[in-house]
Design an enzyme around this catalytic site. Structure first.
Site, PDB file in Angstrom:
ATOM      1  N   LYS A 270       1.032  -1.049   0.136  1.00 60.40           N
ATOM      2  CA  LYS A 270      -0.123  -0.045  -0.066  1.00 60.40           C
ATOM      3  C   LYS A 270       0.978   1.233  -0.038  1.00 60.40           C
ATOM      4  O   LYS A 270       1.826   1.507   0.805  1.00 60.40           O
ATOM      5  CB  LYS A 270      -0.911   0.019   1.002  1.00 60.40           C
ATOM      6  CG  LYS A 270      -1.541   1.420   1.419  1.00 60.40           C
ATOM      7  CD  LYS A 270      -2.540   1.224   2.667  1.00 60.40           C
ATOM      8  CE  LYS A 270      -2.980   2.553   2.846  1.00 60.40           C
ATOM      9  NZ  LYS A 270      -3.680   2.676   4.185  1.00 60.40           N
ATOM     10  N   ASP A 275      -2.586  10.512   3.082  1.00 56.55           N
ATOM     11  CA  ASP A 275      -3.817  10.220   3.510  1.00 56.55           C
ATOM     12  C   ASP A 275      -4.599  11.186   4.080  1.00 56.55           C
ATOM     13  O   ASP A 275      -4.568  11.273   5.495  1.00 56.55           O
ATOM     14  CB  ASP A 275      -3.998   8.791   4.097  1.00 56.55           C
ATOM     15  CG  ASP A 275      -5.442   8.443   4.164  1.00 56.55           C
ATOM     16  OD1 ASP A 275      -6.203   8.970   3.406  1.00 56.55           O
ATOM     17  OD2 ASP A 275      -5.607   7.384   4.911  1.00 56.55           O
ATOM     18  N   LYS A 282     -10.301  12.983   7.479  1.00 57.23           N
ATOM     19  CA  LYS A 282      -9.789  12.480   9.009  1.00 57.23           C
ATOM     20  C   LYS A 282     -10.075  13.805   9.957  1.00 57.23           C
ATOM     21  O   LYS A 282      -9.920  15.157   9.558  1.00 57.23           O
ATOM     22  CB  LYS A 282      -8.195  12.271   8.874  1.00 57.23           C
ATOM     23  CG  LYS A 282      -8.082  10.947   8.209  1.00 57.23           C
ATOM     24  CD  LYS A 282      -6.413  10.693   8.279  1.00 57.23           C
ATOM     25  CE  LYS A 282      -6.217   9.351   7.516  1.00 57.23           C
ATOM     26  NZ  LYS A 282      -6.966   8.160   8.156  1.00 57.23           N
ATOM     27  N   ASP A 293       1.791   6.833   5.389  1.00 59.98           N
ATOM     28  CA  ASP A 293       0.632   5.673   4.947  1.00 59.98           C
ATOM     29  C   ASP A 293       1.166   4.918   3.513  1.00 59.98           C
ATOM     30  O   ASP A 293       0.281   3.928   3.017  1.00 59.98           O
ATOM     31  CB  ASP A 293      -0.699   6.295   4.673  1.00 59.98           C
ATOM     32  CG  ASP A 293      -1.982   5.408   4.723  1.00 59.98           C
ATOM     33  OD1 ASP A 293      -1.507   4.536   5.553  1.00 59.98           O
ATOM     34  OD2 ASP A 293      -2.992   5.788   4.066  1.00 59.98           O
ATOM     35  N   ASP A 352     -12.012   6.906   3.647  1.00 58.03           N
ATOM     36  CA  ASP A 352     -10.822   6.917   4.224  1.00 58.03           C
ATOM     37  C   ASP A 352     -10.478   5.441   4.589  1.00 58.03           C
ATOM     38  O   ASP A 352      -9.390   5.042   5.022  1.00 58.03           O
ATOM     39  CB  ASP A 352     -11.112   7.541   5.592  1.00 58.03           C
ATOM     40  CG  ASP A 352      -9.810   7.710   6.337  1.00 58.03           C
ATOM     41  OD1 ASP A 352      -8.627   7.666   5.642  1.00 58.03           O
ATOM     42  OD2 ASP A 352      -9.582   7.673   7.563  1.00 58.03           O
ATOM     43  N   GLU A 354      -9.178   3.743   1.907  1.00 61.31           N
ATOM     44  CA  GLU A 354      -8.803   3.591   0.501  1.00 61.31           C
ATOM     45  C   GLU A 354      -7.705   2.653   0.282  1.00 61.31           C
ATOM     46  O   GLU A 354      -7.454   2.024  -0.802  1.00 61.31           O
ATOM     47  CB  GLU A 354      -8.249   4.722   0.396  1.00 61.31           C
ATOM     48  CG  GLU A 354      -6.860   5.293   0.664  1.00 61.31           C
ATOM     49  CD  GLU A 354      -6.622   5.290   2.183  1.00 61.31           C
ATOM     50  OE1 GLU A 354      -5.576   5.106   2.654  1.00 61.31           O
ATOM     51  OE2 GLU A 354      -7.614   5.595   3.093  1.00 61.31           O
ATOM     52  N   ARG A 356      -7.419  -0.509   1.011  1.00 58.09           N
ATOM     53  CA  ARG A 356      -7.897  -1.839   0.359  1.00 58.09           C
ATOM     54  C   ARG A 356      -8.201  -1.574  -0.884  1.00 58.09           C
ATOM     55  O   ARG A 356      -8.303  -2.459  -1.600  1.00 58.09           O
ATOM     56  CB  ARG A 356      -9.113  -2.384   1.411  1.00 58.09           C
ATOM     57  CG  ARG A 356     -10.239  -1.470   1.506  1.00 58.09           C
ATOM     58  CD  ARG A 356     -11.217  -1.696   2.658  1.00 58.09           C
ATOM     59  NE  ARG A 356     -10.633  -1.176   3.822  1.00 58.09           N
ATOM     60  CZ  ARG A 356     -11.098  -1.445   5.007  1.00 58.09           C
ATOM     61  NH1 ARG A 356     -12.377  -2.005   5.011  1.00 58.09           N
ATOM     62  NH2 ARG A 356     -10.490  -0.883   6.009  1.00 58.09           N
TER      63      ARG A 356
END
Length: 508
Positions: A270, A275, A282, A293, A352, A354, A356
């Site tokens: 990933k 993010d 967030k 991230d 959020d 994201e 996956r």
């Protein structure tokens, strides 16, 4: 990085700025560890008592400094705690040596040369000490004044040279252990650098360019899919996450091929270079460290390069799913439906969640090559941090024996991990009335729900595991052992060890 040398010289006559010794926690007080016999003898065999008087107990991470004995060319002795003394005739644990060496290296910031007289029973112990030194001496200095000269931490440079006493320069096993430690830690520290880079300098295109440069340097094949190629290929997950940003997404394929290999591993990382949460923004206080991230992609990148540097007899392909998750007029909205690379549709209930989505596309792409196993690595869920804390990553898999093998590999190299289940009853929570699956399910067990989502995008019959490194990937507290503040490089050593075991035929 700190320069390593192997030395059979006796501690008293070695020219250095400090001598590092080990002290263990015995049943009746501190115990001087093997390797420090010459130092103890110079104190007339009373070094343990002197250390105890100074407050030392031998506890892990403890550091005690004292003047070197008369006649020593080094002016300083640094006693570092190894934790509990092992049972009679037992060797010190590799991780204890690794941590002790790391603590000492951090303590000796600004020092030009230190001699490490820690317990050294074999090549494995030597490798652990070398890793600890090189990881503990790490400093991210690129954005500090005079950073190009590696001056940081109050203007002091990391330890310049470490002489590993007891290491034999002409011994093939000793040389190989240090060479392995150097290759792995250099790439792990490169991953740390990437994680620590600010997102205004590390967007998806910049990350891809770094991967391309490394591929050229180490003889790897590299393929970069930009927005047009992703659109043409139907990578709806990566595009959906990246469409809200002015910095377009990328999918990078990095391949190491061995002419002697008969096994193929695929690593998927990933790589959300920043993010914000997207439209599902967030809350305040959760954005400041979101440059980390992309730690999964950094780990995969480092592991593939390390495998190449080690010349492992296994084919390793790394997939870096790179995007920036930002809110804008073009961003994916909660309620939108994305058509993924696999053809499945996903209803996005929370932008959020994201990671996956980008992983799903990369997992399906990796599956098309029919590798023997796929491992994805991601800072995926806060739920995993709640479950396992900030120093342990979770392991999920579609094969129990593979999950066990990964857990054992992680523990062997000193990366705390724990096997987690994939409860089938949690899958129903991701049913969508609109699409094939939703990107959110039940709140409780959220880390497991994410694993179940990813499993949907692994090709049939392919062995797969998921490492959720959300806890240990970024250390917001103070440094400990060989772990610095900031990016840690979590999972790099586990992936490299998995590749080594696969090359050796020890995973079946």
């Amino acid at each position: 990085m700190t320069a390593l040398t192997l030395s059979t010289a006796a501690a008293p006559g070695l020219r250095a700025d400090a001598i590092v010794i080990g002290v263990a926690k015995g049943s009746k007080g501190p115990v001087v560890a093997p390797g420090a016999e010459a130092v103890d003898q110079a104190y007339d065999g009373r070094l343990a008592g002197v250390l105890e008087t100074l407050g030392a107990s031998g506890a892990e991470g403890e550091v005690t400094k004292l003047p070197a004995p008369t006649g020593f060319k080094a002016p300083l002795v640094v006693a570092v705690g190894l934790g509990a003394e092992p049972e009679k005739d037992a060797a010190y644990d590799a991780e204890a040596l690794r941590k002790a060496a790391g603590v000492a290296a951090r303590t000796l910031t600004g020092v030009k040369k230190a001699a490490f007289a820690l317990p050294l029973t074999d090549a494995a112990a030597l490798g652990a000490i070398a890793e600890g030194v090189l990881l503990g001496a790490y400093a991210f200095t690129a954005y500090k004044e005079n950073g190009k000269d590696a001056k940081a931490r109050a203007g002091k440079a990391p330890l310049a040279e470490a002489a590993l006493l007891g290491g034999k320069p002409r011994d093939k096993e000793h040389k190989a252990a240090v060479e392995r430690a150097t290759a792995v830690t250099e790439e792990l520290n490169r991953a740390r650098d990437l994680i620590n880079m600010p997102p205004n300098d590390l967007d998806p295109a910049a990350f891809a360019a770094i991967a391309q440069a490394a591929a050229k340097e180490h003889g790897l094949k590299v393929q970069v899919l930009d927005e047009k190629a992703l659109e043409k290929g139907g990578y709806g997950g990566i595009l959906g996450v990246g469409k809200g940003s002015a910095s377009g997404p990328r999918l990078v394929k990095l391949s190491y091929t061995s002419s002697k290999a008969d096994k193929h591993l695929a690593f998927v990382g990933k790589g959300i270079t920043y993010d914000s949460g997207g439209i599902s923004l967030k809350p305040a206080g959760h954005n400041e460290t979101m440059k980390c991230d992309m730690s999964g992609a950094a780990a995969v990148f480092a592991a593939v390069v390390a495998a190449a540097r080690l010349g492992l007899e296994v084919n390793v392909t790394g997939w870096l799913a790179l995007a920036e998750n930002m809110p804008s007029g073009s961003a994916t909205r909660p309620g939108d439906v994305l058509r993924m690379y696999s053809g499945k549709t996903v209803e996005v209930l929370n932008t959020d969640a994201e990671g996956r989505l980008v992983l799903a596309d990369a997992l399906w792409a990796a599956s098309q090559e029919k590798p023997d196993a796929v491992v994805d690595v991601a800072t995926l869920t806060g739920a995993m941090v709640l479950a396992l804390g900030s120093r342990t990553f979770g392991i999920m898999a579609n094969d129990d024996s593979f999950r066990t093998a990964l857990h054992e590999a992680a523990e062997e190299v000193g990366e705390p991990a724990w096997p987690m289940p994939l409860p089938e009853h949690l899958r129903k929570g991701m049913d969508s009335p609109t699409a094939d699956i939703a990107n959110m399910g039940e709140r409780m067990g959220g880390g497991l729900v994410a694993g179940l989502f990813l499993r949907e995008f692994v090709g049939e019959g392919i062995t797969w595991a998921h490492l959720d490194i959300a806890g240990p990937a970024f250390n917001e507290g103070g440094p400990f052992g060989y772990t610095p503040k900031g990016g840690t490089g979590s999972a790099v050593r586990t992936l490299v060890r998995l590749a080594e075991l696969t090359a050796a035929g020890d995973l079946g």
